[in-house]
Design a protein around this motif. Sequence first.
Motif, PDB file in Angstrom:
ATOM      1  N   UNK A  72      32.675  51.834 -35.920  1.00 45.69           N
ATOM      2  CA  UNK A  72      32.445  50.776 -36.903  1.00 45.69           C
ATOM      3  C   UNK A  72      32.489  49.407 -36.247  1.00 45.69           C
ATOM      4  N   UNK A  73      33.354  49.257 -35.246  1.00 47.04           N
ATOM      5  CA  UNK A  73      33.463  47.984 -34.536  1.00 47.04           C
ATOM      6  C   UNK A  73      32.170  47.652 -33.797  1.00 47.04           C
ATOM      7  N   UNK A 105      29.351  46.853 -36.318  1.00 47.90           N
ATOM      8  CA  UNK A 105      29.500  45.551 -36.956  1.00 47.90           C
ATOM      9  C   UNK A 105      29.274  44.402 -35.979  1.00 47.90           C
ATOM     10  N   UNK A 106      29.657  44.584 -34.716  1.00 49.68           N
ATOM     11  CA  UNK A 106      29.390  43.552 -33.711  1.00 49.68           C
ATOM     12  C   UNK A 106      27.887  43.391 -33.491  1.00 49.68           C
ATOM     13  N   UNK A 107      27.147  44.477 -33.543  1.00 51.13           N
ATOM     14  CA  UNK A 107      25.701  44.413 -33.383  1.00 51.13           C
ATOM     15  C   UNK A 107      25.061  43.681 -34.563  1.00 51.13           C
ATOM     16  N   UNK A 108      25.599  43.862 -35.743  1.00 49.28           N
ATOM     17  CA  UNK A 108      25.031  43.245 -36.943  1.00 49.28           C
ATOM     18  C   UNK A 108      25.554  41.840 -37.202  1.00 49.28           C
ATOM     19  N   UNK A 109      26.407  41.308 -36.338  1.00 46.59           N
ATOM     20  CA  UNK A 109      27.039  40.014 -36.581  1.00 46.59           C
ATOM     21  C   UNK A 109      26.028  38.874 -36.615  1.00 46.59           C
TER      22      UNK A 109
END
Length: 59
Positions: free
Chosen positions: A10-11, A14-18
């Motif tokens: 998940x980390x 989510x970092x990719x989608x930031x």
Amino acid sequence: MAVPKKKTSKSKRDMRRAHDSLSAPGISICPQCKEPKQPHRVCGSCGTYKGKDVTETEA
């Protein structure tokens, strides 16, 4: 066909989608008519830009 060997955490996901989030456009006030407008653009209500009448608007 390429298939991932491990589950993406998940980390990492989510970092990719930031960077995909949208931000609100900046708003400034027109010095002539005091209406909100976007910076560095012609005012939509009075048609002025940098103190000069650029477009003809309906009165």
